[in-house]
Structure formats: structure tokens, C-alpha cells
Enzyme design. Sequence first.
Site, PDB file in Angstrom:
ATOM      1  N   TYR A   6      52.710  30.716  39.475  1.00 45.87           N
ATOM      2  CA  TYR A   6      51.493  30.106  37.822  1.00 45.87           C
ATOM      3  C   TYR A   6      51.073  29.198  38.154  1.00 45.87           C
ATOM      4  CZ  TYR A   6      54.131  33.402  35.154  1.00 45.87           C
ATOM      5  OH  TYR A   6      54.613  34.351  34.481  1.00 45.87           O
ATOM      6  N   PRO A  27      46.507  36.617  29.191  1.00 44.80           N
ATOM      7  CA  PRO A  27      45.838  37.520  28.235  1.00 44.80           C
ATOM      8  C   PRO A  27      45.556  36.409  27.179  1.00 44.80           C
ATOM      9  CG  PRO A  27      48.412  36.781  28.731  1.00 44.80           C
ATOM     10  CD  PRO A  27      47.915  35.808  29.385  1.00 44.80           C
ATOM     11  N   SER A  40      52.087  46.372  30.297  1.00 46.81           N
ATOM     12  CA  SER A  40      52.238  45.747  29.394  1.00 46.81           C
ATOM     13  C   SER A  40      53.156  45.990  27.956  1.00 46.81           C
ATOM     14  CB  SER A  40      52.351  43.911  29.004  1.00 46.81           C
ATOM     15  OG  SER A  40      52.349  43.846  30.423  1.00 46.81           O
TER      16      SER A  40
END
Length: 645
Positions: A127, A140, A573
Amino acid sequence: MLCSAKVQRTSELDRKENMLRMVQNVRATRGFYLEPYVTSLQAYANYTNASKSPVNLPKLPVPKLKDTLERYLVSVKPFLNLKQYNKTTLLVKDFEQGLGSQLQALLEKRAAERDNWLEEWWLAAAYLEYRDPLPVYSSPGLLLPYGSVKKASQQLEFAAKVLLGTLEYKAKINSNQFPQDMMGKNPLDMDQYKKIFGTCRIPFEKRDKLVYHSNSRHIIVLHNNHIFRVDLWGEDNVQLNEKQIIEQLIFVMDNSQLHNEYGVGILTSEHRDNWAKSYQIIMKDSTNQEHMKDIHESLVALCLDAPCGYLASETDDYLRSRGGAQTIHGGGSQSNGGNRWFDKTIQFIVGAEGLAGMCYEHSPADGQPIAFLTDFLVDYINKHQDTSPPSKSPIKPKYLAIKVTSELEPFIREAEQNLNTLANNLFLHCFKFTKYGKKFIKSQKLSPDSYIQMAVQYAFYRLHREPGAHYESASTRMYKGGRTETIRSCSTESVAFARSMLDSSKTAKERIDALKTAVSGHKNYTIQALQGKGVDRHLLGLKLIALENGLEIHDLYKDISYKKSTHMRISTSQVAFKSEAFMCYGPLVNDGYATCYNPRNDNIIFGISTFKDDPDTALFGYKEALEKSLEDMQNLFVQNTPSKL
């Protein structure tokens, strides 16, 4: 995350770990940034200790080197010919008997000194050191069921309910009123639930920082690219009720009716080093520093969006897809792309045409807290009747007029162009598969998640006639500070199943057996990943401990097996919601497909995407292949199961 893992409450998502960009393809121009960053790491230590789970959890284990390497050889077999596989086998043996054993000892020493040997590394590698833009590549989007906001006049009422629900959720989380998450008999780490509020990512070259202000009592509200601070408690220390929050939001809208062409929110959509440079320009001004402090310390961001061109006559899939794009990138600078602050962990997005959702910055948490918050809010909004007493002294919203100098303006114009390019290149389609859902899959005594994963494998194979490296995340929250491990969904069993479905000489029984074998193999790997015994995190740890100690990087990491098995052309996912909410995001690699899904009893909601500039991927071809694969798999059972009558 996974239905097959039986995580109680909702499913786990880890959207953009992006192993390819952050680990395997360490940019030659940058290397892997491991210099001491005292301020950032100290802030992270304070941030991590801010909310510890009351449950005593075990440490994240370091898997045995031999076990990981054996699993690795099995996982790469689908991508290699015999000559390549034999070479990889020799490299693995050399690694195990030489450098790997030395690195393993160093990693075990690190693990003995920490609750979680991976946690700080993961935050940095996946990240804070990730340099690509947050929208599309990392953060997302999440769309609530279309029609949550019935009409434009209800936009502020809905936004107020979202904020009140968020405050109630936060209060319950802080006081541990929600039941402990469990995976079977194993309690799960709940720390991430408390880290999503008051958290903000701050850009710096090479490595960003996180700031954490869990006790903040204000939010930021964005409208027409203007930014306001809105306090949710009055000077009398009484929380504002629904009517008062609506009044605050009306004030914001009344004082920002014209589009702000110099809105700096667009800068948060940039490449992180570009944003870091413009951030330093902003921070030269003392007033700007005060305004940025208000932004960083806010609990959440609320984006009151302008109309984005919804057409009431269009199909539900069109509305889902258009809305999903708005939550990911805001539609570019000419739509709502500048009406964002992508560095905030939570941005609620409430439009004027029925659109409502959020975009979340991934650094402090994975999908579980976000999914649970979503379900909580949907339920809260449907039931809420505000009877709270008003504050007697609400605080007037504060306009955060960040000064834009001639030095900063070119950065804004460049950010607009870059976001437009990014938004235009993402091909997103969100749809509901209605033939069946997890109820049918369970009736065949199969794991819904593993079954859908095999449908994705089959869809890719029928399109490309070759195996596709396939990423799915598994939560490691049964350990202290646990985040995720990669499930390598592509296997020799999944390829054998796909081939059997395309081989006309195979019988129905042979195909069913191949499907059950593939599902079982996926489920077994999932269990290993949940226990922290997958391949990818261990190999990452061995690589990072080598870099940290100035040791060489073994040729295994340069081998074709590593390159092919970590070039995740399929990123997936499962994020389960009680409602028809769903998540969506961009692919991991340029020639890849992203597939996020919400499996419901009688349908499955998908958010799929590709990049338009890649000639080897076709989004609607993939959608057709995925739907046909799911239908083929159902027909195997429906047409070939003896009647019980």
C-alpha cells in the site's frame, strides 16, 4: 472473503494487494524502499495500538520452507512445459538447500520478536509504497442497491441517515457491542473495524504515511469540487440530529453552487509521487496547512455528487455499471472525479439520481469491515426514525478554501487529464446472473466460492485456451494483525476440469468428477491460506528479509515459473452482502480481468472489468463466457442427476 471458509457475518475482501506491481515487478528505477522512516513507522505503531482486539490471538506463523516450496512447485505446474518445470525444480532445490535456509532462519528470528512478522512489511509493500493512482488500481468502489436515493430531493436526507448510521456503527464498534467474528471455532482479529474511521493517507515520495484520528467529531463534505468541514456535534457537546445535519448539508450546497475548476481533490487521484510533489506546494501556505489538517482528521468524506447522466429508461445492468464507475473514479474530471478525496479511508458517495455507495482506500483494512458497515447502514436507513434531541449550538460549516497558486495549477490540469485517461480506459460491467445462486450450489454439496472460482477458470480457459494465473484473497485474521494470503485458484485440477468441459469425448460423469476434484483442490488450498500457509506471503517475506539484510535475491524470483504464476490475469474476490450491494475494481495487470462477486441465494451479482487498450481482453466476451460456464456447470448436475422420485 470466502463462503467456504465459513466466516461468520460477511465475506472478506482484499482488493488490491497487487503482488505483481509491488513485489515481483519491483521497479528497477526505484528498487524496494526499506530506508528507515521513523515518523511513518512510529505513527503506524501508535495507529496499530489504538484499537486492540480483546481476544488473545496467536502470532502469524512462518510456514516450513520445505512445505512452501512443495506447494509452490504444485501451483506453477499448469504454466510450464516439462523442460521449464524441471529447471524450476532444480532452482527450488538449490534455494531450499542454500540461501533459502539462511533466509528462513532470519525470518523466524523476526517472527519471534513480533506479533506479526508480515504486518509492517505488508502495509508498506502493498500500500504505502505503491505508486500507481488509488482509483482503479487500488481502491474498490461499492454500490448500494440502485434506488437507495429515490429522487434528487432525498439526496440530503439519505446522506444524513448514512452519517447517523455511521456514528452509531462506530460507537458500537468502539464499545465492542458487536459479536466477535468467528471462523468456525477460531476468533478473528477485529482491529481493522476500528481503523476505518478518522484515517487518512498522506502522500510522500517513495512511501506515503497514514494518520489516524479515531476521536474526531467532524467530516468533510465535497460538492462541486468544493470542500467543507462539517461538525457532527455542537458546541454543547450534543450530536446533531437528522434535521440539523440536513441543514448543514443545505448550507454546503447553497455555498458551492458553481463548479470549482481549481478543486484540489482531483490531485488525490494522481500517481502518488506526482501528488506528493503538489502536496508539498499546497503545504507551503499556513492557511492551507490548517485546511489540510481538517481533511486529514475528518472521520469520513461525504461526496454530494452532481448528476452523472443516468437514464431511467436503461437496464438495471446499465445503472449498476454506470454507478460502479462513479464509485471507482467519479467518471473523470468532467463528471465527479474532482469531487473526491481518495486518500480518505471511507468516502460516502451520494448522487442526485439514485446513486449511493462508497469508495474506500485500502491501506488500513480489508473488505470485511467495509462490507459489514454496508449491511449495517442499509438496515439502519430502512428502519431509522430520528427522535434525537437537537443540539442547541450547531457549528457553522467551515469552507476549506485551499489556495491554488500558479505553481500548483499545472498539477491540477495534469491530474484532470490523467484521471480522464484512466477512467476512459477502464471497461466496467456490473450485472446480475439470475439462473441460480449459492442455494443450488450448496444443494450439490459444493462450496459456493470454490464452485464460482472454477467457473471463472473455465471462462478464462474457453476464451484463451490456456491457464490463467488467478488471484483470490484469503483472510488471515485468525492471527494477530492478520491481513491476507493469496489463494492460487489456477491448478492442474482446474485446468483438467476446463479441458474436460471443452472435450466432446468426455462423459458427463467424467466432467462432474473433474469439477468436484477441482472444487476440492481449491477448498484445500483455501484452508491452507487461511492458516497462513499459502505460497505468496512466505516467498515475499523471504525476499524482503534478504533485501533488509543486504543478501542476494535468488534466481527463483527471476524464473519463468515465478513470473507466470504471479502475473495474475484473473483477480477475484467474493464480497457477500445481505442486500444487492456489490463491489467492483480494476484488473491487476493490463491484460487481465477483474471479477468481484456477491453470491446470493438465487442469483450472483458480478462486477467485472478489463482495460480497453489491451487487445487480448474483451469484456463482453468474458461476460458471455462466464455466464455460459455457470450454465454448463449447472446443466451437468440438472441433466445427469437421477431423480429421487
